[in-house]
Write an enzyme that holds these catalytic residues in place. Structure first.
Site, PDB file in Angstrom:
ATOM      1  N   LYS A 231       1.069  -0.829   0.409  1.00 56.57           N
ATOM      2  CA  LYS A 231      -0.131  -0.018   0.190  1.00 56.57           C
ATOM      3  C   LYS A 231       0.448   1.261   0.078  1.00 56.57           C
ATOM      4  O   LYS A 231       0.200   2.365  -0.245  1.00 56.57           O
ATOM      5  CB  LYS A 231      -0.928  -0.280   1.222  1.00 56.57           C
ATOM      6  CG  LYS A 231      -1.656  -1.601   1.324  1.00 56.57           C
ATOM      7  CD  LYS A 231      -3.054  -1.100   2.175  1.00 56.57           C
ATOM      8  CE  LYS A 231      -2.698  -2.947   2.040  1.00 56.57           C
ATOM      9  NZ  LYS A 231      -4.436  -2.944   3.424  1.00 56.57           N
TER      10      LYS A 231
HETATM   11  N1  GLU Z   1      -8.039  -7.559   5.902  1.00 60.05           N
HETATM   12  C1  GLU Z   1      -7.351  -7.815   5.160  1.00 60.05           C
HETATM   13  C2  GLU Z   1      -6.782  -7.705   4.739  1.00 60.05           C
HETATM   14  O1  GLU Z   1      -6.861  -6.271   3.894  1.00 60.05           O
HETATM   15  C3  GLU Z   1      -8.348  -9.193   4.687  1.00 60.05           C
HETATM   16  C4  GLU Z   1      -9.044 -10.454   4.907  1.00 60.05           C
HETATM   17  C5  GLU Z   1      -8.588 -11.514   4.623  1.00 60.05           C
HETATM   18  O2  GLU Z   1      -9.992 -11.453   3.064  1.00 60.05           O
HETATM   19  O3  GLU Z   1      -9.836 -12.630   5.441  1.00 60.05           O
HETATM   20  O4  GLU Z   1      -5.106  -7.379   3.828  1.00 60.05           O
END
Ligand code: GLU
Length: 299
Positions: A231
């Site tokens: 990111k």
């Molecule tokens: N919140 C996680 C992320 O943005 C993804 C979680 C998932 O897909 O299990 O990397």
């Protein structure tokens, strides 16, 4: 999976920044995989870690998804509103001695490379963490529909893992399992950086009596230096300009033929061509190098 169970996929971004190409790949892959089966695609904002949250990131992610034409089903779920569900799951595990209160610090665990096997703390902390108890010899095997058979020796590779952190935040592993269960998610399609978390999630599902969804881990995107696109790499902003080049790019990173979506003039047309042509068996198992994919919009 019972044939009568409706297919329900999800996309679960953490609001730590704008949508980037890696998250668009997970969004498009999970969307297409659910939709080609006539299923639903749900959206969950994973905002349990309030320290890492960037204000307005969630809103910007929702706006981007709309711009890409990726319309979700149902209400958007926000983890920050679900403390009671996570607490109930933790209480359940504590009551059955499957979880425990832990006062160990990082220093206490340094000798075991940060892995927790036994509580070593000599003093109590004002606010403890809570961990899941991993039995000696615990090994979890599962089938990933892209990567094939996977297994992890959870006691040796992970140890007793955190469910609630000492700073009071819920751990990703607990929140994701409780939510996938509560939302009736039947398939988890996400980036391959999370394949390593899957064994822990399956252990928690079993301990909480929740079904295990199907798993598909999508190839990571690598930058020109072979590093995971993170990111922090602002090189490829998704919030400006035309949505189509980014959609074409992640489509190709999913191993799908560029020609199949070449005629699309806008995201809506792109998605209808993508749905008609998406073939999950083409998804590569290896990471995709971005610099090998250069796209311009057809004039
Ligand atoms: N919140 C996680 C992320 O943005 C993804 C979680 C998932 O897909 O299990 O990397």
């Amino acid at each position: 999976m019972n044939r009568l169970t409706p297919v329900r996929g999800r996309f679960a971004p953490s609001p730590t920044g704008s949508l980037h190409l890696g998250s668009l790949l997970a969004a498009l892959g999970s969307y297409l995989h659910a939709k080609i089966q006539g299923g639903e695609w749900w959206l969950r904002i994973e905002d349990v870690d309030r320290d890492r949250e960037v204000p307005s990131a969630a809103q910007s992610q929702l706006d981007s998804l709309r711009r890409f034409g990726l319309q979700w089903d149902g209400e958007v779920v926000r983890q920050s509103a679900r403390d009671a569900l996570y607490q109930a799951a933790l209480d359940n595990l504590l009551a059955r001695d499957l979880a425990f209160e832990c006062h160990c610090s990082r220093n206490d665990l340094a000798a075991s490379a940060g892995l927790h096997h036994d509580c070593l703390a000599r003093s109590k902390r004002p606010q403890p963490a809570f961990r899941f108890r991993v039995a000696t010899g615990c090994k979890v095997a599962f089938h990933d529909e892209i990567l094939g058979p996977q297994s992890q020796q959870v006691d040796r590779e992970v140890g007793d893992f955190v469910l609630k952190r000492a700073d009071g935040h819920w751990a990703y592993q607990l929140a994701v399992v409780v939510d996938d269960g509560a939302q009736g998610i039947t398939e988890v399609v996400r980036g391959a950086d999370l394949v390593d978390s899957t064994a822990r999630q399956i252990l928690l599902q079993k301990a909480l009596g929740l079904p295990t969804p199907r798993y598909l881990h999508l190839p990571l995107l690598l930058d020109e230096n072979g590093r995971k696109l993170s990111k922090s790499l602002a090189a490829l902003p998704l919030d400006a300009g035309d949505a189509l080049p980014a959609l074409r790019l992640v489509w190709q990173a999913l191993g799908q033929p560029a020609a199949a979506v070449a005629a699309a003039a806008n995201p809506k047309q792109f998605l209808s061509l993508a749905l008609a042509n998406f073939e999950p068996s083409r998804i590569p198992t290896r990471p995709s190098a971005l610099h090998n994919m250069v796209f311009t919009n057809p004039a």
